[in-house]
Design an enzyme around this catalytic site. Sequence first.
Site, short mmCIF file in Angstrom:
data_model
loop_
_atom_site.label_atom_id
_atom_site.label_comp_id
_atom_site.label_asym_id
_atom_site.label_seq_id
_atom_site.Cartn_x
_atom_site.Cartn_y
_atom_site.Cartn_z
N HIS A 90 -77.98 36.72 2.37
CA HIS A 90 -78.25 35.42 1.73
C HIS A 90 -79.37 35.68 0.72
CE1 HIS A 90 -77.64 31.11 1.90
NE2 HIS A 90 -78.93 30.88 2.03
N LYS A 126 -74.60 24.19 -3.03
CA LYS A 126 -75.90 24.48 -3.64
C LYS A 126 -75.89 25.97 -3.94
CE LYS A 126 -80.51 24.76 -1.61
NZ LYS A 126 -81.59 23.98 -0.97
N LYS A 185 -77.90 29.32 -5.01
CA LYS A 185 -79.24 29.90 -5.06
C LYS A 185 -79.32 30.79 -6.30
CE LYS A 185 -81.53 28.57 -1.37
NZ LYS A 185 -82.86 27.96 -1.47
N ASP A 204 -80.92 25.85 -6.65
CA ASP A 204 -82.27 25.89 -6.07
C ASP A 204 -82.96 27.16 -6.54
OD1 ASP A 204 -84.56 25.61 -4.58
OD2 ASP A 204 -83.59 25.73 -2.62
N GLU A 206 -83.12 21.88 -8.08
CA GLU A 206 -84.09 21.83 -6.98
C GLU A 206 -85.23 22.82 -7.22
OE1 GLU A 206 -82.36 22.03 -3.04
OE2 GLU A 206 -84.20 22.84 -2.16
N ASP A 217 -88.67 20.18 -3.36
CA ASP A 217 -88.60 20.74 -1.99
C ASP A 217 -89.99 21.28 -1.62
OD1 ASP A 217 -87.95 21.87 0.40
OD2 ASP A 217 -86.57 23.37 -0.36
N LYS A 226 -87.34 18.14 5.62
CA LYS A 226 -87.15 19.16 6.66
C LYS A 226 -88.24 18.93 7.69
CE LYS A 226 -85.90 22.39 3.00
NZ LYS A 226 -86.02 23.68 2.35
N GLU A 255 -77.84 19.52 3.83
CA GLU A 255 -77.44 20.93 3.70
C GLU A 255 -77.65 21.62 5.05
OE1 GLU A 255 -80.08 23.00 0.97
OE2 GLU A 255 -81.83 22.51 2.18
C1 MUC Z 1 -84.81 26.07 0.53
O1 MUC Z 1 -85.76 26.33 -0.15
O2 MUC Z 1 -84.10 25.12 0.26
C2 MUC Z 1 -82.32 26.09 2.22
C3 MUC Z 1 -81.09 26.59 2.02
C4 MUC Z 1 -81.22 27.91 1.68
O3 MUC Z 1 -80.34 28.70 1.42
O4 MUC Z 1 -82.53 28.25 1.63
C5 MUC Z 1 -83.26 27.17 2.11
C6 MUC Z 1 -84.61 26.96 1.74
MG MG Z 2 -85.13 24.47 -1.51
#
Ligand code: MUC
Ligand code: MG
Length: 384
Positions: free
Chosen positions: A36, A181, A183, A210, A236, A261, A285, A338
């Site tokens: 990931h 979402k 990354k 994000d 994000e 976030d 969270k 999520e």
């Molecule tokens: C974040 O910063 O959002 C949430 C999903 C993911 O893949 O990483 C996290 C942390």
């Molecule tokens: Mg995030």
Amino acid sequence: MTADRLVERREAAVLPAAAIHSVETHIVDIPLRRPHKLSRAVLVHQSYLLIRISTQDGVVGIGEATVPGGPWWSGESVEAMQALFSNEIAPSLQGRDIFTSNAILAEIDRIVYGNAALKSAIETALLDAVARTLGIPLSSLFGGRLADELPVLWVLATGELEADIEEAKDKLAQKLHRRFKIKVGRAEPDIDARRAAMTADAVGCPCSIDLNEAWSLADSARALAILEGSGVDILEQPLPRADIAGLADLARRSSVAIMADESACAQSDLTAIIRERAASYISLKISKSGGPSRMLAIARAAQAAGINLFGGTALDSSIGTAANLQCCATLSLAGGTELFMPLLLADDIIEEPLQYRDFSVAVPIGPGIGVTIDEDKLRHYARE
Ligand code: MUC
Ligand code: MG
């Protein structure tokens, strides 16, 4: 009254049924199904600190402390939290009444600064024990749920265009997720923005991206020129968490909605976000806010200011995910959730896995957080 009865009554006063009898912690490392890739970390497993609080009459509450991918996210680590808990906090818990969690948490705040994820695990374990004692789900302690199932997106983080698209199409075909979402933040901003726009286009579903604070204001402006009009509708945390004025600047000039976030962890963070109109969504969270009740307080403040709510994850296992679900179910979440991580972990450490179906995840209905640890799996994944 006989001497025996007197002793019995005295013991009952000193050790009521709901008094904390013992606590235990475990660090578990669970592998992921695939690497990931976040802007500043690549995860192949995720570590969790589990805290169990047992009462005098044998009720056990569970809480989980998670930091996504390790200390880079918030400076916390499972090892440091375990040491703090055992050395500084556990001694003060002995004999305390689980029905007094506000007082217990206020005392812990006096003992330990910060450490939101650790405090989240402690509050979750206390409230889990309370709700199990009462035989009700945790959501009922917060006024009850508005929904039994919550929409859940999938996080694409292979770092590769084709692999992300294939993964998203597979999730869509299985009716697991219809929002994604992505990354980004490891490549140049325009390359990442193009990759995200192409992914959203190929999959035909709305997507967020994000950055985990990876871009500057100039990077974000360049990327937004590419993202405007694409299927990417939420940006994000593009900027470093302290740059609220920068987020507000982006929010004013972008048609892509801004989600805070890392900038929106504590209640005090919200004041500046609201004043500057820096975000139209905040990611909630329990771990980054210090527990369920603080997360809910943040949610209510944001909602009062017209900010949309989103059920975020700290990459929680099924245990932390269940706790987040119990809290999120009591809120109206315009952005959905999520809470996908149990599906990315290669194995589960609870007896009955959480139910993902029809693009949603079911909020557990049993008492407390609604899940039970599988003791064999816990032994298997726990560190010595
Ligand atoms: C974040 O910063 O959002 C949430 C999903 C993911 O893949 O990483 C996290 C942390
Ligand atoms: Mg995030």
